[in-house]
Scaffold this motif. Structure first.
Motif, PDB file in Angstrom:
ATOM      1  N   UNK A 275       0.607  -1.198   0.115  1.00 48.56           N
ATOM      2  CA  UNK A 275       0.286   0.165  -0.124  1.00 48.56           C
ATOM      3  C   UNK A 275       1.314   1.288  -0.356  1.00 48.56           C
ATOM      4  N   UNK A 276       2.132   1.363  -0.021  1.00 48.94           N
ATOM      5  CA  UNK A 276       2.914   2.628   0.285  1.00 48.94           C
ATOM      6  C   UNK A 276       4.042   3.198  -1.308  1.00 48.94           C
ATOM      7  N   UNK A 277       4.440   1.084  -1.105  1.00 50.28           N
ATOM      8  CA  UNK A 277       6.173   1.411  -1.650  1.00 50.28           C
ATOM      9  C   UNK A 277       6.397   0.633  -2.914  1.00 50.28           C
ATOM     10  N   UNK A 278       6.368   0.342  -3.793  1.00 50.39           N
ATOM     11  CA  UNK A 278       6.766  -0.705  -4.829  1.00 50.39           C
ATOM     12  C   UNK A 278       8.389   0.244  -5.225  1.00 50.39           C
ATOM     13  N   UNK A 279       9.325  -0.569  -5.517  1.00 49.04           N
ATOM     14  CA  UNK A 279      10.703  -0.527  -6.516  1.00 49.04           C
ATOM     15  C   UNK A 279      11.076  -2.043  -6.993  1.00 49.04           C
ATOM     16  N   UNK A 280      11.252  -1.754  -8.840  1.00 51.81           N
ATOM     17  CA  UNK A 280      11.435  -3.296  -8.575  1.00 51.81           C
ATOM     18  C   UNK A 280      12.678  -2.460  -9.581  1.00 51.81           C
ATOM     19  N   UNK A 281      13.466  -3.634 -10.650  1.00 51.86           N
ATOM     20  CA  UNK A 281      14.626  -3.887 -11.284  1.00 51.86           C
ATOM     21  C   UNK A 281      14.005  -3.808 -12.758  1.00 51.86           C
ATOM     22  N   UNK A 282      13.969  -3.808 -13.545  1.00 49.40           N
ATOM     23  CA  UNK A 282      12.973  -2.900 -15.184  1.00 49.40           C
ATOM     24  C   UNK A 282      14.403  -3.237 -16.390  1.00 49.40           C
ATOM     25  N   UNK A 283      14.352  -4.172 -17.182  1.00 47.96           N
ATOM     26  CA  UNK A 283      15.169  -4.127 -18.350  1.00 47.96           C
ATOM     27  C   UNK A 283      13.815  -4.264 -19.716  1.00 47.96           C
ATOM     28  N   UNK A 284      14.415  -3.623 -20.501  1.00 44.34           N
ATOM     29  CA  UNK A 284      13.449  -3.417 -21.543  1.00 44.34           C
ATOM     30  C   UNK A 284      14.176  -4.497 -22.288  1.00 44.34           C
ATOM     31  N   UNK A 285      13.784  -5.326 -23.436  1.00 44.84           N
ATOM     32  CA  UNK A 285      14.285  -6.492 -24.413  1.00 44.84           C
ATOM     33  C   UNK A 285      15.275  -5.440 -25.460  1.00 44.84           C
ATOM     34  N   UNK A 286      14.907  -4.314 -25.836  1.00 48.75           N
ATOM     35  CA  UNK A 286      15.510  -3.329 -26.952  1.00 48.75           C
ATOM     36  C   UNK A 286      17.399  -2.487 -26.346  1.00 48.75           C
ATOM     37  N   UNK A 287      16.855  -2.680 -24.979  1.00 45.06           N
ATOM     38  CA  UNK A 287      18.453  -1.874 -24.483  1.00 45.06           C
ATOM     39  C   UNK A 287      19.034  -2.813 -24.260  1.00 45.06           C
ATOM     40  N   UNK A 288      20.660  -2.126 -24.738  1.00 46.42           N
ATOM     41  CA  UNK A 288      22.279  -2.907 -25.011  1.00 46.42           C
ATOM     42  C   UNK A 288      21.925  -3.811 -23.360  1.00 46.42           C
ATOM     43  N   UNK A 289      22.902  -4.849 -23.373  1.00 48.04           N
ATOM     44  CA  UNK A 289      22.619  -6.245 -22.943  1.00 48.04           C
ATOM     45  C   UNK A 289      23.905  -5.448 -21.570  1.00 48.04           C
ATOM     46  N   UNK A 290      23.019  -6.090 -20.290  1.00 51.11           N
ATOM     47  CA  UNK A 290      23.790  -5.780 -19.115  1.00 51.11           C
ATOM     48  C   UNK A 290      23.427  -4.382 -18.781  1.00 51.11           C
TER      49      UNK A 290
END
Length: 351
Positions: A275-290
């Motif tokens: 109900x207060x906080x969401x912290x996530x790691x996101x990566x798009x498939x079109x981004x450079x590796x790593x």
């Protein structure tokens, strides 16, 4: 303050008398359609695809048609390509026996109906047809799809990469760059005195270099709902599928994996506070590796039934793996149009 009808001179970029667009501050648009026709013709015309593979010989004869639009916008040195093209190619094939005697010749077309900057990270659809499709013609078509199509797509990718680098405007951009003048008139003593001071900023520049090429997106949005309800929507597979009309898998555990938009975005949960906080790691498939970014969503109820969402999406690369410099704009637009506005529309949380 400027009078009505007059511009405030502090905000006006005046034209130089010599007409120079310094650092490309103004929008500079280059029409690239004719250049695209010539570029694709050089890549694809008289292109050998199969050379005696199973007695089959296939090549692209010529580029029949390139329709649509293509342009490159440049402002302050930033390249923004735009194109929507349909391409038609003529191809020919010949089947020979083991002695090299011709068995049959066929002609056909290759159609690429939609090459677009919006789908630069995806291969476009390729349609293959053959005239008079008999047993040999069918075999030719299958060979064209299996062996020839990947070669055609490889050439299309070269076009996409070239447009991402500026197309015909690339050389013009390099020529118009204004080089800083070197301070050659400073006396040696002054240069020596300045040396220790210059060494300190160099350290700062080195620290900043690690994050060069990345941006942070910040947004504040208001929803007519309770914070815990919005939290559940953002962390629920089925509701994501509902408002995005795409597949989603979202773990509700810290370090659990997430996959949204049919797998185009992947990552994991870093921190969750219901109900207060969401912290996530996101990566798009079109981004450079790593490369991974961090999404932080803070939910606060300003009053009962009204939730303020504060988004900080950091470490977003300015360019994708193909050199397209529209990643930040597209990501920000995606948050607004494909997530926040869709949640309001589907669940009735608009204010």
């Amino acid at each position: 303050m400027a009078k009505f009808g007059e511009g405030d001179k502090r905000w006006i970029v005046e034209e130089r008398p010599d007409g120079t667009n310094v650092h490309n501050w103004h929008w500079a648009e280059t029409d690239c359609l004719e250049w695209s026709r010539n570029f694709l013709s050089k890549l694809l015309s008289d292109l050998l695809l199969l050379d005696d593979e199973g007695g089959l010989f296939i090549k692209i004869k010529k580029v029949d048609k390139v329709d649509g639009e293509a342009y490159v916008n440049i402002r302050k040195g930033k390249i923004i390509p735009g194109y929507e093209l349909s391409v038609t190619l003529s191809w020919e094939g010949e089947a020979k026996d083991s002695e090299g005697k011709s068995l049959q010749k066929v002609d056909g077309l290759v159609e690429i109906p939609y090459i677009s900057d919006e789908n630069a990270d995806e291969d476009p659809e390729v349609r293959v047809s053959v005239k008079g499709e008999g047993p040999i013609g069918k075999k030719m078509k299958e060979a064209m799809l299996g062996k020839g199509k990947p070669i055609v797509l490889e050439k299309v990718r070269l076009y996409v990469q070239s447009m991402a680098k500026g197309g015909p405007a690339k050389d013009d951009l390099e020529a118009k760059k204004v080089e800083p003048k070197s301070n050659q008139s400073a006396p040696p003593a002054a240069a020596m005195a300045a040396a220790p001071a210059a060494s300190k900023p160099a350290v700062v520049a080195e620290k900043k270099k690690a994050k060069k090429g990345f941006k942070t997106i910040t947004m504040t949005e208001k929803f007519s709902c309770r914070a815990n309800v919005l939290f559940e929507i953002l962390m629920d597979d089925n509701r994501w599928k509902g408002f995005t009309q795409s597949n989603a898998k979202i773990s509700k555990e810290v370090d659990g994996e997430i996959s949204i938009f049919d797998g185009s975005v992947t990552g994991k949960n870093l921190e969750l506070e219901e109900g207060k906080l969401i912290v996530q790691q996101w990566r798009f498939g079109s981004w450079p590796d790593g490369i991974h970014s961090t999404v932080k969503l803070t939910l606060e109820e300003s009053e009962p039934g009204v939730t303020i969402v504060k988004l900080i999406h950091s470490d977003v690369p300015e360019e994708d793996r193909y050199g397209n410099a529209t990643v930040v704009e597209n990501t920000e637009r995606g948050w607004r149009d494909l997530i926040f506005n869709k949640i309001r529309a589907v669940f009735g949380f608009g204010i």
